[in-house]
Write an enzyme that holds these catalytic residues in place. Structure first.
Site, short mmCIF file in Angstrom:
data_model
loop_
_atom_site.label_atom_id
_atom_site.label_comp_id
_atom_site.label_asym_id
_atom_site.label_seq_id
_atom_site.Cartn_x
_atom_site.Cartn_y
_atom_site.Cartn_z
CG LEU A 16 -2.11 0.84 1.33
CD1 LEU A 16 -2.93 0.81 0.06
CD2 LEU A 16 -2.98 0.39 2.51
CG ASP B 22 11.43 -1.88 14.56
OD1 ASP B 22 11.35 -2.98 14.00
OD2 ASP B 22 10.67 -1.51 15.48
N GLY C 285 3.51 -1.94 9.66
CA GLY C 285 3.08 -2.96 10.62
C GLY C 285 3.00 -4.32 9.96
CB SER D 286 -7.52 -4.16 9.29
OG SER D 286 -7.95 -5.29 8.55
CE1 TYR E 168 -2.95 -6.54 10.24
CE2 TYR E 168 -5.04 -7.52 9.58
CZ TYR E 168 -4.07 -6.54 9.43
OH TYR E 168 -4.23 -5.55 8.49
CB SER F 193 -9.24 -6.20 -0.29
OG SER F 193 -9.74 -7.15 0.60
NE ARG G 270 -13.29 -10.79 3.34
CZ ARG G 270 -12.20 -10.04 3.37
NH1 ARG G 270 -11.27 -10.15 2.42
NH2 ARG G 270 -12.02 -9.16 4.33
P1 NAI Z 1 2.71 -4.69 3.75
O1 NAI Z 1 2.99 -5.84 4.63
O2 NAI Z 1 2.92 -4.82 2.29
O3 NAI Z 1 3.54 -3.42 4.25
C1 NAI Z 1 3.76 -3.12 5.60
C2 NAI Z 1 5.11 -2.44 5.71
O4 NAI Z 1 5.33 -2.14 7.09
C3 NAI Z 1 6.27 -3.30 5.23
O5 NAI Z 1 7.02 -2.62 4.24
C4 NAI Z 1 7.09 -3.55 6.47
O6 NAI Z 1 8.49 -3.59 6.24
C5 NAI Z 1 6.71 -2.36 7.35
N1 NAI Z 1 6.87 -2.66 8.76
C6 NAI Z 1 6.40 -3.73 9.45
N2 NAI Z 1 6.78 -3.70 10.71
C7 NAI Z 1 7.51 -2.57 10.86
C8 NAI Z 1 8.20 -1.98 11.95
N3 NAI Z 1 8.21 -2.56 13.16
N4 NAI Z 1 8.85 -0.82 11.75
C9 NAI Z 1 8.85 -0.23 10.52
N5 NAI Z 1 8.23 -0.75 9.46
C10 NAI Z 1 7.57 -1.90 9.61
O7 NAI Z 1 1.20 -4.29 4.05
P2 NAI Z 1 0.20 -3.38 3.18
O8 NAI Z 1 -0.72 -4.26 2.42
O9 NAI Z 1 0.99 -2.36 2.46
O10 NAI Z 1 -0.66 -2.69 4.32
C11 NAI Z 1 -0.27 -1.45 4.88
C12 NAI Z 1 -1.07 -1.22 6.16
O11 NAI Z 1 -2.45 -1.22 5.87
C13 NAI Z 1 -0.85 -2.30 7.22
O12 NAI Z 1 -0.88 -1.68 8.50
C14 NAI Z 1 -2.03 -3.21 7.06
O13 NAI Z 1 -2.35 -3.85 8.27
C15 NAI Z 1 -3.11 -2.21 6.64
N6 NAI Z 1 -4.15 -2.81 5.83
C16 NAI Z 1 -3.89 -3.14 4.53
C17 NAI Z 1 -4.89 -3.66 3.75
C18 NAI Z 1 -4.68 -3.92 2.29
O14 NAI Z 1 -5.65 -4.27 1.63
N7 NAI Z 1 -3.48 -3.74 1.74
C19 NAI Z 1 -6.23 -3.96 4.31
C20 NAI Z 1 -6.39 -3.57 5.70
C21 NAI Z 1 -5.38 -3.01 6.42
C1 15L Z 2 -5.94 -6.83 5.73
O1 15L Z 2 -6.05 -6.28 6.82
C2 15L Z 2 -4.62 -7.23 5.18
O2 15L Z 2 -3.59 -6.36 5.59
C3 15L Z 2 -4.63 -7.32 3.67
O3 15L Z 2 -3.45 -7.99 3.24
C4 15L Z 2 -5.87 -8.06 3.16
O4 15L Z 2 -5.79 -9.36 3.57
C5 15L Z 2 -7.12 -7.41 3.69
O5 15L Z 2 -7.08 -7.22 5.09
C6 15L Z 2 -8.40 -8.21 3.38
O6 15L Z 2 -9.26 -8.34 4.24
O7 15L Z 2 -8.55 -8.65 2.24
#
Ligand code: NAI
Ligand code: 15L
Length: 273
Positions: free
Chosen positions: A20, A53, A75, A113, A142, A171, A180
């Site tokens: 994202l 971090d 995260g 989320s 999570y 998503s 879904r």
């Molecule tokens: P992702 O896993 O691709 O990216 C998360 C990033 O956070 C990674 O680059 C990772 O290195 C970094 N990270 C993790 N722990 C860390 C730490 N302790 N310190 C610094 N950096 C850290 O996940 P994505 O898909 O990009 O999601 C981004 C955010 O949005 C997350 O918080 C996720 O839970 C939330 N989210 C995403 C959804 C989606 O559809 N992509 C859906 C719902 C929530």
């Molecule tokens: C989330 O919270 C996850 O970070 C993402 O990878 C997807 O799984 C999304 O929810 C989902 O519900 O599809």
């Protein structure tokens, strides 16, 4: 494409190396933002990014210094052992809030989320959309950490007047890849529109919104998101016929089809969601 503001607002983007974060690095500058990047992993093509971090307080202080707002995406983004979730999503998010508060940052837009409410039965037929005020029912450790993030945000608003918009993202990927997701998908362009609205709306206090496009098969209520000025432009429906032909309609008797959180409610959660 929205007209850029005359003066870009500087926003700290945590999780900038993630899926994202990478999408938002491309899309948010057109909405008028100058992004400062932060991630524990190096951000490809951005040597100026802060690689640290969330638990590194010194790095966080440098990261938040002088920014107008934070878009907090860093995260663990899937189910994981509790120690990992604790470190990144709970302790790390707390340390970010502390650093932002100390620096006088006015607002955080935080990635919550749908999994904070994942055990909520999905609406069937003509049942009403799920409101943001529905009781939280995390479907995973999570999801539990995302519920903590929402409470943390409320606490920093009540205690210190630091604002947050908690976005319960559905998503957010280039395309929906499951049936879904036809209900919970947020196109990347709508994601940027929603984050822009959340960063720029006035007087948000702590507001919780769902993050999705204007999907024909939507499960939740976008009223609080629209109240920020969010106007979704996309709908997953053009993807529906192909996905349903390949995967079939959702089966209400299948546990993984019966709740907002999809396969996250199964133990262990299984891909695809
Ligand atoms: P992702 O896993 O691709 O990216 C998360 C990033 O956070 C990674 O680059 C990772 O290195 C970094 N990270 C993790 N722990 C860390 C730490 N302790 N310190 C610094 N950096 C850290 O996940 P994505 O898909 O990009 O999601 C981004 C955010 O949005 C997350 O918080 C996720 O839970 C939330 N989210 C995403 C959804 C989606 O559809 N992509 C859906 C719902 C929530
Ligand atoms: C989330 O919270 C996850 O970070 C993402 O990878 C997807 O799984 C999304 O929810 C989902 O519900 O599809």
């Amino acid at each position: 494409m929205p007209a850029p503001r005359t003066t870009p607002r500087t926003v700290l983007l945590t999780g900038a190396a993630g899926g994202l974060g990478t999408l938002m690095r491309d899309l948010l500058p057109a909405h008028g933002y100058a992004l400062r990047l932060f991630d524990v992993r190096p951000v490809e093509g951005a040597p100026e990014a802060i690689t640290a971090d969330l638990n590194d307080t010194a790095a966080l202080r440098e990261a938040v210094d002088g920014v107008d707002a934070v878009l907090h995406l860093a995260g663990i983004s899937l189910e994981a052992p509790f120690e990992k979730i604790l470190r990144s999503n709970i302790e790390g998010t707390y340390r970010l809030y502390e650093a932002a508060h100390e620096a006088g940052v006015a607002r955080i837009v935080s990635a919550s989320s749908n999994h904070a409410v994942g055990y909520t039965p999905r609406p069937q037929g003509a049942e009403p959309l799920i409101p943001v005020g529905t009781p939280r029912r995390p479907d995973t450790l999570y999801g539990l950490s995302k519920a903590f993030g929402e409470d943390l945000a409320q606490f920093y608003w009540d205690k210190y007047g630091m604002e947050t918009v908690s976005v319960r993202i559905g998503s957010c990927f280039a395309e929906p890849t499951t049936v879904r997701m036809l209900s919970v998908w947020m196109s990347p362009a709508d994601g940027a529109r929603l984050f822009h609205a959340a960063l720029s709306a006035r007087g948000v206090g702590h507001t919780v919104v769902y993050g999705s496009s204007a999907n024909t098969r939507l499960w939740w209520d976008l009223t609080s998101a629209r109240a920020l000025g969010y106007e979704p432009q996309d709908d997953s429906e053009p993807f529906a016929a192909k996905l349903i032909a390949a995967q079939g309609e959702l089966d209400p008797d299948n546990e993984a089809h019966a709740y907002l959180g999809g396969q996250f409610v199964t133990d262990p959660p299984i891909w695809p969601y």
